[in-house]
Design a protein around this motif. Structure first.
Motif, PDB file in Angstrom:
ATOM      1  N   THR A 196     -18.075  28.337 -40.500  1.00 46.87           N
ATOM      2  CA  THR A 196     -16.969  27.066 -41.290  1.00 46.87           C
ATOM      3  C   THR A 196     -17.999  26.246 -42.783  1.00 46.87           C
ATOM      4  OG1 THR A 196     -17.822  25.821 -38.999  1.00 46.87           O
ATOM      5  CG2 THR A 196     -17.263  24.042 -40.765  1.00 46.87           C
ATOM      6  N   CYS A 197     -17.072  26.496 -43.999  1.00 49.32           N
ATOM      7  CA  CYS A 197     -17.546  25.971 -44.903  1.00 49.32           C
ATOM      8  C   CYS A 197     -17.882  24.853 -44.933  1.00 49.32           C
ATOM      9  CB  CYS A 197     -15.794  26.465 -45.570  1.00 49.32           C
ATOM     10  SG  CYS A 197     -16.644  26.155 -47.552  1.00 49.32           S
ATOM     11  N   ALA A 198     -18.914  24.926 -45.520  1.00 50.44           N
ATOM     12  CA  ALA A 198     -19.940  23.179 -45.766  1.00 50.44           C
ATOM     13  C   ALA A 198     -20.628  23.688 -47.108  1.00 50.44           C
ATOM     14  CB  ALA A 198     -20.497  22.508 -44.637  1.00 50.44           C
ATOM     15  N   PRO A 199     -21.268  22.756 -47.564  1.00 50.74           N
ATOM     16  CA  PRO A 199     -22.095  22.631 -48.366  1.00 50.74           C
ATOM     17  C   PRO A 199     -23.053  22.900 -47.565  1.00 50.74           C
ATOM     18  CG  PRO A 199     -20.751  20.240 -48.369  1.00 50.74           C
ATOM     19  CD  PRO A 199     -20.574  20.903 -47.003  1.00 50.74           C
ATOM     20  N   VAL A 200     -24.237  23.359 -48.540  1.00 53.65           N
ATOM     21  CA  VAL A 200     -25.690  24.047 -48.539  1.00 53.65           C
ATOM     22  C   VAL A 200     -26.567  23.190 -48.126  1.00 53.65           C
ATOM     23  CG1 VAL A 200     -26.969  25.655 -49.346  1.00 53.65           C
ATOM     24  CG2 VAL A 200     -25.380  26.155 -50.379  1.00 53.65           C
ATOM     25  N   THR A 201     -27.525  23.190 -47.241  1.00 50.48           N
ATOM     26  CA  THR A 201     -28.155  22.260 -47.289  1.00 50.48           C
ATOM     27  C   THR A 201     -28.688  20.867 -48.018  1.00 50.48           C
ATOM     28  OG1 THR A 201     -28.841  22.864 -44.892  1.00 50.48           O
ATOM     29  CG2 THR A 201     -30.318  21.594 -45.479  1.00 50.48           C
ATOM     30  N   ALA A 202     -29.462  20.203 -48.712  1.00 45.82           N
ATOM     31  CA  ALA A 202     -29.576  19.733 -49.712  1.00 45.82           C
ATOM     32  C   ALA A 202     -31.102  20.022 -49.881  1.00 45.82           C
ATOM     33  CB  ALA A 202     -30.034  18.424 -49.792  1.00 45.82           C
ATOM     34  N   ASN A 203     -31.680  20.066 -51.310  1.00 41.96           N
ATOM     35  CA  ASN A 203     -32.852  20.648 -51.491  1.00 41.96           C
ATOM     36  C   ASN A 203     -32.625  22.061 -51.423  1.00 41.96           C
ATOM     37  OD1 ASN A 203     -33.138  17.916 -52.963  1.00 41.96           O
ATOM     38  ND2 ASN A 203     -33.925  17.311 -50.182  1.00 41.96           N
ATOM     39  N   THR A 204     -32.258  22.385 -51.100  1.00 41.62           N
ATOM     40  CA  THR A 204     -32.134  24.298 -51.309  1.00 41.62           C
ATOM     41  C   THR A 204     -31.550  24.779 -52.213  1.00 41.62           C
ATOM     42  OG1 THR A 204     -30.704  24.830 -49.135  1.00 41.62           O
ATOM     43  CG2 THR A 204     -32.888  23.764 -48.546  1.00 41.62           C
ATOM     44  N   ASP A 205     -31.397  26.511 -52.147  1.00 39.48           N
ATOM     45  CA  ASP A 205     -30.906  26.795 -52.966  1.00 39.48           C
ATOM     46  C   ASP A 205     -30.786  28.511 -52.271  1.00 39.48           C
ATOM     47  OD1 ASP A 205     -29.060  28.393 -55.132  1.00 39.48           O
ATOM     48  OD2 ASP A 205     -30.494  27.607 -56.937  1.00 39.48           O
ATOM     49  N   PRO A 206     -30.160  28.787 -51.001  1.00 35.34           N
ATOM     50  CA  PRO A 206     -30.754  30.252 -50.938  1.00 35.34           C
ATOM     51  C   PRO A 206     -29.968  31.282 -51.914  1.00 35.34           C
ATOM     52  CG  PRO A 206     -29.376  28.743 -49.643  1.00 35.34           C
ATOM     53  CD  PRO A 206     -29.173  27.853 -50.480  1.00 35.34           C
TER      54      PRO A 206
END
Length: 89
Positions: free
Chosen positions: A57-67
């Motif tokens: 499921t395409c979704a925004p990356v979790t806030a306050n992370t930048d994997p």
């Protein structure tokens, strides 16, 4: 039928290239899985470990992370865009 290692490498590379060009992909259980929609923007992913949504499921990356180290400054803001860090007094 047993495939040669060379043929398997070619197949994996071709599958990855076509999948990435179409929608973005998730490599899971030794197979490429396409995302449900085009998922190639900044701070977007289709992996549960990056978004909290089900794999695929395409979704925004979790806030306050930048994997994926997509943001030059700050982290992903949880809305599909980079967010500059706020200054703390």
């Amino acid at each position: 039928m047993r495939r040669s290692p060379r043929r398997l490498r070619w197949y994996a590379a071709a599958a990855a290239a076509s999948c990435a060009a179409l929608t973005g992909c998730l490599f899971l259980d030794n197979e490429w899985h396409p995302c449900d929609t085009t998922c190639t923007g900044t701070c977007m992913a289709c992996e549960e470990t990056k978004t909290g949504e089900p794999d695929g499921t395409c979704a925004p990356v979790t806030a306050n992370t930048d994997p994926d180290d997509e943001c030059e400054v700050g982290d992903c803001g949880g809305d599909g865009a980079c967010e500059a860090p706020s200054d703390s007094p």
